[in-house]
Design a protein around this motif. Sequence first.
Motif, PDB file in Angstrom:
ATOM      1  N   LEU A 183       0.822  -1.211   0.000  1.00  0.00           N
ATOM      2  CA  LEU A 183       0.000   0.000   0.000  1.00  0.00           C
ATOM      3  C   LEU A 183       0.854   1.257   0.000  1.00  0.00           C
ATOM      4  O   LEU A 183       0.458   2.299  -0.530  1.00  0.00           O
ATOM      5  N   LEU A 184       2.018   1.151   0.629  1.00  0.00           N
ATOM      6  CA  LEU A 184       2.817   2.341   0.890  1.00  0.00           C
ATOM      7  C   LEU A 184       4.259   1.951   1.164  1.00  0.00           C
ATOM      8  O   LEU A 184       4.523   0.945   1.825  1.00  0.00           O
ATOM      9  N   CYS A 185       5.173   2.757   0.659  1.00  0.00           N
ATOM     10  CA  CYS A 185       6.585   2.652   1.043  1.00  0.00           C
ATOM     11  C   CYS A 185       6.990   3.969   1.687  1.00  0.00           C
ATOM     12  O   CYS A 185       6.742   5.048   1.124  1.00  0.00           O
ATOM     13  N   ILE A 186       7.586   3.890   2.865  1.00  0.00           N
ATOM     14  CA  ILE A 186       8.100   5.077   3.554  1.00  0.00           C
ATOM     15  C   ILE A 186       9.622   5.053   3.459  1.00  0.00           C
ATOM     16  O   ILE A 186      10.277   4.209   4.072  1.00  0.00           O
ATOM     17  N   ILE A 187      10.175   5.952   2.650  1.00  0.00           N
ATOM     18  CA  ILE A 187      11.629   6.112   2.546  1.00  0.00           C
ATOM     19  C   ILE A 187      12.049   7.039   3.683  1.00  0.00           C
ATOM     20  O   ILE A 187      11.632   8.193   3.743  1.00  0.00           O
ATOM     21  N   GLY A 188      12.887   6.556   4.573  1.00  0.00           N
ATOM     22  CA  GLY A 188      13.180   7.308   5.795  1.00  0.00           C
ATOM     23  C   GLY A 188      14.312   8.301   5.694  1.00  0.00           C
ATOM     24  O   GLY A 188      15.043   8.510   6.676  1.00  0.00           O
ATOM     25  N   GLU A 189      14.471   8.961   4.540  1.00  0.00           N
ATOM     26  CA  GLU A 189      15.474  10.025   4.439  1.00  0.00           C
ATOM     27  C   GLU A 189      15.103  11.153   5.400  1.00  0.00           C
ATOM     28  O   GLU A 189      13.928  11.345   5.744  1.00  0.00           O
ATOM     29  N   PRO A 190      16.094  11.930   5.845  1.00  0.00           N
ATOM     30  CA  PRO A 190      15.818  12.955   6.856  1.00  0.00           C
ATOM     31  C   PRO A 190      14.983  14.116   6.318  1.00  0.00           C
ATOM     32  O   PRO A 190      15.422  14.872   5.453  1.00  0.00           O
ATOM     33  N   THR A 191      13.770  14.253   6.835  1.00  0.00           N
ATOM     34  CA  THR A 191      12.867  15.348   6.463  1.00  0.00           C
ATOM     35  C   THR A 191      12.330  16.057   7.696  1.00  0.00           C
ATOM     36  O   THR A 191      11.345  16.769   7.603  1.00  0.00           O
ATOM     37  N   GLN A 192      12.953  15.821   8.849  1.00  0.00           N
ATOM     38  CA  GLN A 192      12.440  16.310  10.131  1.00  0.00           C
ATOM     39  C   GLN A 192      11.016  15.802  10.373  1.00  0.00           C
ATOM     40  O   GLN A 192      10.200  16.450  11.000  1.00  0.00           O
ATOM     41  N   LEU A 193      10.760  14.599   9.834  1.00  0.00           N
ATOM     42  CA  LEU A 193       9.481  13.902   9.977  1.00  0.00           C
ATOM     43  C   LEU A 193       8.310  14.677   9.364  1.00  0.00           C
ATOM     44  O   LEU A 193       7.159  14.466   9.729  1.00  0.00           O
ATOM     45  N   GLN A 194       8.631  15.544   8.397  1.00  0.00           N
ATOM     46  CA  GLN A 194       7.585  16.166   7.593  1.00  0.00           C
ATOM     47  C   GLN A 194       7.344  15.298   6.369  1.00  0.00           C
ATOM     48  O   GLN A 194       8.297  14.877   5.708  1.00  0.00           O
ATOM     49  N   PRO A 195       6.093  14.988   6.040  1.00  0.00           N
ATOM     50  CA  PRO A 195       5.828  14.108   4.899  1.00  0.00           C
ATOM     51  C   PRO A 195       6.159  14.774   3.574  1.00  0.00           C
ATOM     52  O   PRO A 195       5.689  15.881   3.290  1.00  0.00           O
ATOM     53  N   VAL A 196       6.980  14.108   2.792  1.00  0.00           N
ATOM     54  CA  VAL A 196       7.433  14.621   1.497  1.00  0.00           C
ATOM     55  C   VAL A 196       6.868  13.745   0.390  1.00  0.00           C
ATOM     56  O   VAL A 196       7.023  12.524   0.414  1.00  0.00           O
ATOM     57  N   LEU A 197       6.219  14.381  -0.578  1.00  0.00           N
ATOM     58  CA  LEU A 197       5.574  13.636  -1.661  1.00  0.00           C
ATOM     59  C   LEU A 197       6.313  13.773  -2.991  1.00  0.00           C
ATOM     60  O   LEU A 197       5.894  13.166  -3.979  1.00  0.00           O
ATOM     61  N   GLY A 198       7.398  14.545  -3.037  1.00  0.00           N
ATOM     62  CA  GLY A 198       8.056  14.704  -4.327  1.00  0.00           C
ATOM     63  C   GLY A 198       9.500  15.132  -4.237  1.00  0.00           C
ATOM     64  O   GLY A 198       9.920  15.795  -3.271  1.00  0.00           O
ATOM     65  N   HIS A 199      10.249  14.744  -5.239  1.00  0.00           N
ATOM     66  CA  HIS A 199      11.604  15.253  -5.454  1.00  0.00           C
ATOM     67  C   HIS A 199      11.938  15.146  -6.931  1.00  0.00           C
ATOM     68  O   HIS A 199      11.258  14.461  -7.692  1.00  0.00           O
ATOM     69  N   LYS A 200      12.981  15.845  -7.342  1.00  0.00           N
ATOM     70  CA  LYS A 200      13.390  15.830  -8.746  1.00  0.00           C
ATOM     71  C   LYS A 200      14.106  14.534  -9.099  1.00  0.00           C
ATOM     72  O   LYS A 200      14.628  13.825  -8.227  1.00  0.00           O
ATOM     73  N   GLY A 201      14.125  14.234 -10.403  1.00  0.00           N
ATOM     74  CA  GLY A 201      14.941  13.146 -10.906  1.00  0.00           C
ATOM     75  C   GLY A 201      16.331  13.654 -11.245  1.00  0.00           C
ATOM     76  O   GLY A 201      16.574  14.861 -11.314  1.00  0.00           O
ATOM     77  N   LYS A 202      17.248  12.736 -11.456  1.00  0.00           N
ATOM     78  CA  LYS A 202      18.632  13.135 -11.738  1.00  0.00           C
ATOM     79  C   LYS A 202      19.249  12.254 -12.816  1.00  0.00           C
ATOM     80  O   LYS A 202      19.016  11.032 -12.845  1.00  0.00           O
ATOM     81  N   LEU A 203      20.029  12.882 -13.667  1.00  0.00           N
ATOM     82  CA  LEU A 203      20.865  12.168 -14.629  1.00  0.00           C
ATOM     83  C   LEU A 203      22.266  12.729 -14.512  1.00  0.00           C
ATOM     84  O   LEU A 203      22.471  13.950 -14.632  1.00  0.00           O
ATOM     85  N   ALA A 204      23.241  11.883 -14.243  1.00  0.00           N
ATOM     86  CA  ALA A 204      24.648  12.277 -14.187  1.00  0.00           C
ATOM     87  C   ALA A 204      25.373  11.692 -15.397  1.00  0.00           C
ATOM     88  O   ALA A 204      25.265  10.498 -15.664  1.00  0.00           O
ATOM     89  N   MET A 205      26.088  12.540 -16.116  1.00  0.00           N
ATOM     90  CA  MET A 205      26.746  12.142 -17.364  1.00  0.00           C
ATOM     91  C   MET A 205      28.220  12.526 -17.343  1.00  0.00           C
ATOM     92  O   MET A 205      28.632  13.470 -16.656  1.00  0.00           O
ATOM     93  N   ARG A 206      28.998  11.798 -18.137  1.00  0.00           N
ATOM     94  CA  ARG A 206      30.411  12.119 -18.349  1.00  0.00           C
ATOM     95  C   ARG A 206      30.635  12.358 -19.841  1.00  0.00           C
ATOM     96  O   ARG A 206      30.110  11.610 -20.684  1.00  0.00           O
TER      97      ARG A 206
END
Length: 382
Positions: A156-179
């Motif tokens: 039903l749900l996955c909780i990723i426990g990255e540090p957010t000061q326990l504020q619920p976060v619903l989004g972040h950007k994607g990343k592409l790293a290139m050489r």
Amino acid sequence: MSSSVELLRTLVGFDTTSRESNLHLIEFVRDYLAGFDVPCELIYNTERSKANLFATLGPAHLPGIVLSGHTDVVPVDGQPWTLPPFELSERDGKLYGRGTADMKGYIACVLALVPSLVATSLRLPVHIALSYDEEVGCLGVRSLLAVLEQRPVKPLLCIIGEPTQLQPVLGHKGKLAMRCDVHGHACHSAYAPSGVNAIEYAAELIGELGRLGQQLRAGPHDPRFDPPYTTVQTGVISGGKALNIVPADCRFDFEVRALPSQDPAQVAQQLKVYAEQQVLPRMRAVSEQSEIRFSELSAYPGLVTDAQSQAAELIAAFCGSKDFGTVAFGTEGGLFDAVGIPTVVCGPGSMDQGHKPDEFVSLAQLHACDGMLQRMLAFIRA
């Protein structure tokens, strides 16, 4: 029963810098779970030097909740630590050590919940998912997700426990790293026009990246993110042997941090087209052996979870807050979401302390995380 602080002390004691193995930590968790008769799966990398861990408590045939964290940490090399990084130190209500905030504090709270989980009749399962090599591109979790994707019941749900000061976060950007590797033609600098200066052509490509970045500032915009547009930046460059030699080689690394609605690969493709059509022909007019090569270093998708979704409602109930936000840093959340597991990010501590010398999580945040997990337990109790 071990408290979250005692467990964090043990976890911090394992040097799980990404360049090292995480097996000593994973084996500790495996044995800890075995002490409560909780079996787990280990999913190894090809060299069997690292592993993901997945364990289920409760009725596995029903959709449940995943508590997910990465076990690796960033290096301490060259950082002016005033406390031993791989020992837990407590001062003024703060717990210091590498990974305390990012994100062994959360893992410790999850493990501290295990005795309560096994002592309770659960109507829904809880899954513990620990991964490796998140800090170098969310690499390890992919093999874990490949296993979970084949299972008939999705959580039903996955909780990723990255540090957010326990504020619920619903989004972040994607990343592409290139050489980008630019190969030209060396010669004595007195005859510079006879050579192909790889540094100068690399600089031209970097300048084009800057122009692409300026175009992205114009939009699209998403005010939930800071900055509210897709960004591009060059972070590493190397090239040249001596001032009196036209350099034959230059290498630079760049990244794109894209809004979830945008594909960062499109930016890299625009640069490739520019290189092939505008730069490489001029290089090969002097030396046919000239080349421009692009290679991907790492990538992960963005995350955007609907604020009206069941996942959002659940994390709001567990946190006691509907003050949903976004974060600038990336997580494994987009990868979980991509295989059909609704995901949010919520954990103790702040990324303001992550990756820095004298990293810490406060005791108050650790205890608040214990409280959040107890509210989750109350929700799934039969």
